[in-house]
Write a protein that holds these residues in place. Sequence first.
Motif, PDB file in Angstrom:
ATOM      1  N   GLU A 270      -3.934  -4.828   7.323  1.00  0.00           N
ATOM      2  CA  GLU A 270      -4.655  -4.008   8.300  1.00  0.00           C
ATOM      3  C   GLU A 270      -6.086  -3.722   7.856  1.00  0.00           C
ATOM      4  O   GLU A 270      -6.890  -3.236   8.655  1.00  0.00           O
ATOM      5  CB  GLU A 270      -3.909  -2.696   8.510  1.00  0.00           C
ATOM      6  N   GLY A 271      -6.395  -3.979   6.607  1.00  0.00           N
ATOM      7  CA  GLY A 271      -7.733  -3.725   6.084  1.00  0.00           C
ATOM      8  C   GLY A 271      -7.655  -3.254   4.645  1.00  0.00           C
ATOM      9  O   GLY A 271      -6.564  -3.011   4.115  1.00  0.00           O
ATOM     10  N   PRO A 272      -8.795  -3.128   3.984  1.00  0.00           N
ATOM     11  CA  PRO A 272      -8.811  -2.731   2.578  1.00  0.00           C
ATOM     12  C   PRO A 272      -8.120  -1.380   2.341  1.00  0.00           C
ATOM     13  O   PRO A 272      -8.231  -0.467   3.163  1.00  0.00           O
ATOM     14  CB  PRO A 272     -10.302  -2.631   2.251  1.00  0.00           C
ATOM     15  N   SER A 273      -7.424  -1.312   1.225  1.00  0.00           N
ATOM     16  CA  SER A 273      -6.751  -0.073   0.844  1.00  0.00           C
ATOM     17  C   SER A 273      -6.635  -0.031  -0.670  1.00  0.00           C
ATOM     18  O   SER A 273      -5.961  -0.869  -1.266  1.00  0.00           O
ATOM     19  CB  SER A 273      -5.356   0.015   1.468  1.00  0.00           C
ATOM     20  N   ARG A 274      -7.309   0.927  -1.259  1.00  0.00           N
ATOM     21  CA  ARG A 274      -7.256   1.080  -2.710  1.00  0.00           C
ATOM     22  C   ARG A 274      -5.833   1.384  -3.178  1.00  0.00           C
ATOM     23  O   ARG A 274      -5.372   0.865  -4.184  1.00  0.00           O
ATOM     24  CB  ARG A 274      -8.216   2.192  -3.133  1.00  0.00           C
ATOM     25  N   VAL A 275      -5.123   2.227  -2.443  1.00  0.00           N
ATOM     26  CA  VAL A 275      -3.749   2.596  -2.813  1.00  0.00           C
ATOM     27  C   VAL A 275      -2.831   1.379  -2.753  1.00  0.00           C
ATOM     28  O   VAL A 275      -2.053   1.126  -3.676  1.00  0.00           O
ATOM     29  CB  VAL A 275      -3.221   3.733  -1.903  1.00  0.00           C
ATOM     30  N   ALA A 276      -2.907   0.611  -1.678  1.00  0.00           N
ATOM     31  CA  ALA A 276      -2.062  -0.575  -1.545  1.00  0.00           C
ATOM     32  C   ALA A 276      -2.397  -1.612  -2.608  1.00  0.00           C
ATOM     33  O   ALA A 276      -1.501  -2.249  -3.170  1.00  0.00           O
ATOM     34  CB  ALA A 276      -2.207  -1.180  -0.150  1.00  0.00           C
ATOM     35  N   THR A 277      -3.683  -1.780  -2.911  1.00  0.00           N
ATOM     36  CA  THR A 277      -4.101  -2.734  -3.938  1.00  0.00           C
ATOM     37  C   THR A 277      -3.555  -2.334  -5.300  1.00  0.00           C
ATOM     38  O   THR A 277      -3.008  -3.162  -6.035  1.00  0.00           O
ATOM     39  CB  THR A 277      -5.644  -2.834  -3.980  1.00  0.00           C
ATOM     40  N   ARG A 278      -3.684  -1.055  -5.657  1.00  0.00           N
ATOM     41  CA  ARG A 278      -3.145  -0.579  -6.941  1.00  0.00           C
ATOM     42  C   ARG A 278      -1.628  -0.685  -6.983  1.00  0.00           C
ATOM     43  O   ARG A 278      -1.053  -1.023  -8.007  1.00  0.00           O
ATOM     44  CB  ARG A 278      -3.569   0.856  -7.191  1.00  0.00           C
ATOM     45  N   ALA A 279      -0.985  -0.381  -5.864  1.00  0.00           N
ATOM     46  CA  ALA A 279       0.479  -0.479  -5.809  1.00  0.00           C
ATOM     47  C   ALA A 279       0.923  -1.916  -6.070  1.00  0.00           C
ATOM     48  O   ALA A 279       1.835  -2.156  -6.872  1.00  0.00           O
ATOM     49  CB  ALA A 279       0.997   0.004  -4.456  1.00  0.00           C
ATOM     50  N   LEU A 280       0.271  -2.872  -5.423  1.00  0.00           N
ATOM     51  CA  LEU A 280       0.634  -4.271  -5.630  1.00  0.00           C
ATOM     52  C   LEU A 280       0.332  -4.720  -7.060  1.00  0.00           C
ATOM     53  O   LEU A 280       1.121  -5.449  -7.655  1.00  0.00           O
ATOM     54  CB  LEU A 280      -0.094  -5.167  -4.619  1.00  0.00           C
ATOM     55  N   GLY A 281      -0.779  -4.285  -7.601  1.00  0.00           N
ATOM     56  CA  GLY A 281      -1.091  -4.627  -8.987  1.00  0.00           C
ATOM     57  C   GLY A 281      -0.079  -4.057  -9.956  1.00  0.00           C
ATOM     58  O   GLY A 281       0.385  -4.739 -10.877  1.00  0.00           O
ATOM     59  N   SER A 282       0.303  -2.820  -9.745  1.00  0.00           N
ATOM     60  CA  SER A 282       1.296  -2.177 -10.614  1.00  0.00           C
ATOM     61  C   SER A 282       2.667  -2.837 -10.478  1.00  0.00           C
ATOM     62  O   SER A 282       3.364  -3.053 -11.468  1.00  0.00           O
ATOM     63  CB  SER A 282       1.406  -0.689 -10.277  1.00  0.00           C
ATOM     64  N   LEU A 283       3.043  -3.151  -9.246  1.00  0.00           N
ATOM     65  CA  LEU A 283       4.318  -3.841  -9.033  1.00  0.00           C
ATOM     66  C   LEU A 283       4.308  -5.211  -9.696  1.00  0.00           C
ATOM     67  O   LEU A 283       5.288  -5.611 -10.330  1.00  0.00           O
ATOM     68  CB  LEU A 283       4.606  -3.993  -7.540  1.00  0.00           C
ATOM     69  N   GLY A 284       3.220  -5.939  -9.554  1.00  0.00           N
ATOM     70  CA  GLY A 284       3.116  -7.261 -10.180  1.00  0.00           C
ATOM     71  C   GLY A 284       3.241  -7.182 -11.691  1.00  0.00           C
ATOM     72  O   GLY A 284       3.954  -7.975 -12.307  1.00  0.00           O
ATOM     73  N   ALA A 285       2.567  -6.207 -12.296  1.00  0.00           N
ATOM     74  CA  ALA A 285       2.648  -6.048 -13.752  1.00  0.00           C
ATOM     75  C   ALA A 285       4.070  -5.685 -14.176  1.00  0.00           C
ATOM     76  O   ALA A 285       4.603  -6.232 -15.158  1.00  0.00           O
ATOM     77  CB  ALA A 285       1.663  -4.973 -14.209  1.00  0.00           C
ATOM     78  N   THR A 286       4.688  -4.799 -13.439  1.00  0.00           N
ATOM     79  CA  THR A 286       6.063  -4.397 -13.749  1.00  0.00           C
ATOM     80  C   THR A 286       7.017  -5.583 -13.597  1.00  0.00           C
ATOM     81  O   THR A 286       7.872  -5.814 -14.463  1.00  0.00           O
ATOM     82  CB  THR A 286       6.507  -3.241 -12.830  1.00  0.00           C
TER      83      THR A 286
END
Length: 121
Positions: A57-73
């Motif tokens: 839907e567009g840029p989202s700092r929260v969604a970006t961090r969530a995906l990064g954190s999930l990927g690392a985990t």
Amino acid sequence: MGQLVALRERRAFDIALLGWRGQPERVGRDSWLVGTALSAPVVMLAIQTVATVRLGEGPSRVATRALGSLGATMACASLLEPEVRSALSPAGWNPTTTPIVAAGFSLAVAMAVLGLGSAGR
């Protein structure tokens, strides 16, 4: 795909480092909160889906961090799983699981790098 194969073949999680081992007859139940030998838990996959839709839907700092954190985990948890390590070794090659594991691990690392690397921007 990892979820489907693990459910079909009853491949339970095994996180020996923490002393956690699933039982083949409980793979379906465990897949919701703990995951399987070949996949992240359904809860994590659902959060990943929601964050991905949000980014669509567009840029989202929260969604970006969530995906990064999930990927690392997911990447770190994959390396704790003996079946994943085996599938990624030459001796453990399996025409079904090795491509699934290699793709899942690679995509988790990419998600972590892209999500956490761009979270500050």
